[in-house]
Scaffold this motif. Structure first.
Motif, mmCIF file in Angstrom:
data_model
loop_
_atom_site.group_PDB
_atom_site.id
_atom_site.type_symbol
_atom_site.label_atom_id
_atom_site.label_comp_id
_atom_site.label_asym_id
_atom_site.label_seq_id
_atom_site.Cartn_x
_atom_site.Cartn_y
_atom_site.Cartn_z
ATOM 1 N N UNK A 46 0.847 -1.169 0.000
ATOM 2 C CA UNK A 46 0.000 0.000 0.000
ATOM 3 C C UNK A 46 0.897 1.238 0.000
ATOM 4 N N UNK A 47 0.588 2.182 -0.881
ATOM 5 C CA UNK A 47 1.323 3.431 -0.949
ATOM 6 C C UNK A 47 0.374 4.572 -0.619
ATOM 7 N N UNK A 48 0.904 5.611 0.000
ATOM 8 C CA UNK A 48 0.093 6.766 0.379
ATOM 9 C C UNK A 48 -0.642 7.341 -0.829
ATOM 10 N N UNK A 49 -0.005 7.346 -1.966
ATOM 11 C CA UNK A 49 -0.618 7.906 -3.174
ATOM 12 C C UNK A 49 -1.871 7.121 -3.604
ATOM 13 N N UNK A 50 -1.963 5.860 -3.190
ATOM 14 C CA UNK A 50 -3.108 5.022 -3.549
ATOM 15 C C UNK A 50 -4.316 5.240 -2.635
ATOM 16 N N UNK A 51 -4.122 5.988 -1.564
ATOM 17 C CA UNK A 51 -5.191 6.197 -0.594
ATOM 18 C C UNK A 51 -5.978 7.460 -0.896
ATOM 19 N N UNK A 52 -7.218 7.494 -0.439
ATOM 20 C CA UNK A 52 -8.057 8.685 -0.565
ATOM 21 C C UNK A 52 -7.784 9.578 0.640
ATOM 22 N N UNK A 53 -7.445 10.834 0.389
ATOM 23 C CA UNK A 53 -7.133 11.785 1.463
ATOM 24 C C UNK A 53 -8.322 12.707 1.702
ATOM 25 N N UNK A 54 -8.672 12.871 2.970
ATOM 26 C CA UNK A 54 -9.716 13.814 3.384
ATOM 27 C C UNK A 54 -9.065 14.776 4.370
ATOM 28 N N UNK A 55 -9.149 16.077 4.067
ATOM 29 C CA UNK A 55 -8.573 17.056 4.985
ATOM 30 C C UNK A 55 -9.543 18.196 5.304
ATOM 31 N N UNK A 56 -10.692 18.175 4.703
ATOM 32 C CA UNK A 56 -11.745 19.154 4.995
ATOM 33 C C UNK A 56 -12.966 18.384 5.475
ATOM 34 N N UNK A 57 -13.635 18.916 6.482
ATOM 35 C CA UNK A 57 -14.823 18.253 7.035
ATOM 36 C C UNK A 57 -14.519 16.797 7.392
ATOM 37 N N UNK A 58 -13.438 16.609 8.108
ATOM 38 C CA UNK A 58 -12.996 15.273 8.502
ATOM 39 C C UNK A 58 -14.029 14.633 9.414
ATOM 40 N N UNK A 59 -14.279 13.363 9.197
ATOM 41 C CA UNK A 59 -15.195 12.603 10.034
ATOM 42 C C UNK A 59 -14.489 12.285 11.356
ATOM 43 N N UNK A 60 -14.856 12.998 12.412
ATOM 44 C CA UNK A 60 -14.183 12.797 13.705
ATOM 45 C C UNK A 60 -14.442 11.413 14.291
ATOM 46 N N UNK A 61 -15.556 10.791 13.945
ATOM 47 C CA UNK A 61 -15.789 9.425 14.409
ATOM 48 C C UNK A 61 -14.743 8.484 13.817
ATOM 49 N N UNK A 62 -14.444 8.654 12.519
ATOM 50 C CA UNK A 62 -13.409 7.831 11.884
ATOM 51 C C UNK A 62 -12.050 8.114 12.511
ATOM 52 N N UNK A 63 -11.750 9.397 12.749
ATOM 53 C CA UNK A 63 -10.452 9.747 13.336
ATOM 54 C C UNK A 63 -10.315 9.157 14.741
ATOM 55 N N UNK A 64 -11.334 9.322 15.582
ATOM 56 C CA UNK A 64 -11.223 8.818 16.961
ATOM 57 C C UNK A 64 -11.176 7.293 16.990
ATOM 58 N N UNK A 65 -11.870 6.649 16.043
ATOM 59 C CA UNK A 65 -11.792 5.189 15.936
ATOM 60 C C UNK A 65 -10.357 4.771 15.623
ATOM 61 N N UNK A 66 -9.751 5.396 14.605
ATOM 62 C CA UNK A 66 -8.388 5.057 14.205
ATOM 63 C C UNK A 66 -7.398 5.375 15.324
ATOM 64 N N UNK A 67 -7.541 6.537 15.927
ATOM 65 C CA UNK A 67 -6.672 6.958 17.037
ATOM 66 C C UNK A 67 -6.727 5.934 18.176
ATOM 67 N N UNK A 68 -7.933 5.536 18.568
ATOM 68 C CA UNK A 68 -8.093 4.559 19.659
ATOM 69 C C UNK A 68 -7.505 3.207 19.278
ATOM 70 N N UNK A 69 -7.737 2.788 18.050
ATOM 71 C CA UNK A 69 -7.213 1.501 17.590
ATOM 72 C C UNK A 69 -5.683 1.495 17.651
ATOM 73 N N UNK A 70 -5.072 2.541 17.125
ATOM 74 C CA UNK A 70 -3.613 2.629 17.123
ATOM 75 C C UNK A 70 -3.089 2.682 18.552
ATOM 76 N N UNK A 71 -3.667 3.546 19.372
ATOM 77 C CA UNK A 71 -3.196 3.715 20.754
ATOM 78 C C UNK A 71 -3.343 2.418 21.553
ATOM 79 N N UNK A 72 -4.460 1.725 21.369
ATOM 80 C CA UNK A 72 -4.702 0.479 22.097
ATOM 81 C C UNK A 72 -3.739 -0.639 21.701
ATOM 82 N N UNK A 73 -3.091 -0.499 20.541
ATOM 83 C CA UNK A 73 -2.196 -1.548 20.058
ATOM 84 C C UNK A 73 -0.724 -1.154 20.097
#
Length: 71
Positions: free
Chosen positions: A1-28
Motif C-alpha cells: 500500500x502506498x500513500x498515493x493510492x489512498x483517498x485523502x480527506x482534509x476538509x470536514x474530517x469525520x471525527x468518528x473515523x479519526x477517533x476510531x483510528x486513534x483509539x485503535x492505534x493507541x490500544x495496540x
C-alpha cells in the motif's frame, strides 16, 4: 500500500473515523503514552484553534492520519 493510492480527506474530517483510528492505534501500541491522550472535546478545541487533521482511507476504511497541533 502506498500513500498515493489512498483517498485523502482534509476538509470536514469525520471525527468518528479519526477517533476510531486513534483509539485503535493507541490500544495496540507498546508505549501508548508516546501518542498522548486526547478526548474528542479536546480534539474539537484544537481544530477550532488552528489544528488540522488529514485522514487517509483504503476504500472506506481509515488507515492513516496526521494531526497537526499548533504550538
Amino acid at each position: 500500500m502506498k500513500l498515493i493510492d489512498l483517498k485523502e480527506i482534509s476538509e470536514n474530517v469525520n471525527l468518528d473515523d479519526y477517533t476510531y483510528l486513534y483509539s485503535y492505534v493507541r490500544d495496540n501500541m507498546e508505549h501508548p503514552e508516546w501518542l498522548g491522550t486526547f478526548e474528542r472535546k479536546e480534539i474539537e478545541e484544537i481544530l477550532n484553534n488552528g489544528g488540522k487533521i488529514w485522514l487517509y482511507y483504503d476504500k472506506e476504511i481509515p488507515v492513516c492520519s496526521v494531526f497537526y497541533i499548533p504550538a
